[in-house]
Design a protein around this motif. Sequence first.
Motif, short mmCIF file in Angstrom:
data_model
loop_
_atom_site.label_atom_id
_atom_site.label_comp_id
_atom_site.label_asym_id
_atom_site.label_seq_id
_atom_site.Cartn_x
_atom_site.Cartn_y
_atom_site.Cartn_z
N THR A 222 0.77 -1.16 -0.07
CA THR A 222 -0.18 -0.04 -0.10
C THR A 222 0.72 1.20 0.02
O THR A 222 0.70 2.14 -0.67
CB THR A 222 -0.93 0.19 1.10
OG1 THR A 222 -1.80 -1.00 1.30
CG2 THR A 222 -1.84 1.13 1.29
N VAL B 47 -4.64 -1.21 5.25
CA VAL B 47 -4.63 -0.91 3.97
C VAL B 47 -4.96 0.71 4.07
O VAL B 47 -4.45 1.42 3.54
CB VAL B 47 -5.35 -1.60 2.93
CG1 VAL B 47 -5.41 -0.81 1.58
CG2 VAL B 47 -4.62 -3.07 2.71
N ARG C 203 -3.74 2.61 -2.40
CA ARG C 203 -4.83 2.04 -1.81
C ARG C 203 -5.62 0.75 -2.86
O ARG C 203 -5.59 -0.29 -2.17
CB ARG C 203 -6.06 2.90 -1.62
CG ARG C 203 -7.15 2.16 -0.73
CD ARG C 203 -8.50 3.36 -0.68
NE ARG C 203 -8.18 4.40 -0.11
CZ ARG C 203 -8.34 4.64 1.27
NH1 ARG C 203 -9.08 3.87 1.82
NH2 ARG C 203 -8.04 6.04 1.42
N GLY D 219 -2.99 -2.11 -2.26
CA GLY D 219 -3.20 -2.45 -1.45
C GLY D 219 -4.43 -3.51 -1.04
O GLY D 219 -4.28 -4.69 -0.57
#
Length: 210
Positions: free
Chosen positions: A31, A166, A36, A39
């Motif tokens: 991440t 995450v 994002r 992740g």
Amino acid sequence: MIGANFALFLLAALMIAAVPGPGIFYVAARTLSGGRKAGIASTLGTALGGLVHVIAGGVGVSAIILASAQLFTVFKLVGAVYLVWLGIKTFRDAGHEPTVSIEPAGAQRAFRDGVVVEALNPKTAAFFLAFIPQFIDQAAGHPALQFMTLGLISVTLNTLADVIVVVMAATARTTLARKPHWVHRLRQSSGLFIAGLGISLALTRRPLAS
């Protein structure tokens, strides 16, 4: 089907999911390196890789691998080499300007990497084979089905913990994004950390037969 052991299992599984381990550190590193979407994709990949071990444990394949020193070593080294390669690649790619969002191909690659990393990790197989059988109700029958049910619950809890990590890591990355130099260093550090996980896996010893 699972009986009175389920409450105890759920408590233990929740505690294990909440304790930071290699899986959490891996998705956090991905991440911080890719954002994002990378992740989340990595988290879903490691979840699928974990399910591979759950199914394999249910049918007895994982027990065979752990009983064989040669097979254990092969799985361990392949997974370790893949992690080290992934870490080096992440480190080398750190010099490229990060994009605002991960392209679909990048997310797919992160998902694939997560599956491979987790599926080739014999420590995951060892964990499931050591942890889950303690909570199987022998009187209820269908031990393989019980094993896979408990394993699915365990993977789900671990995945939820990974998702939380995450979100936290992505927030930290967004804050640091205002400082390109820090993002560059962060991506390099993530690569080194992933490679370090590979080295740690390579040094893993096969669990002694009981």
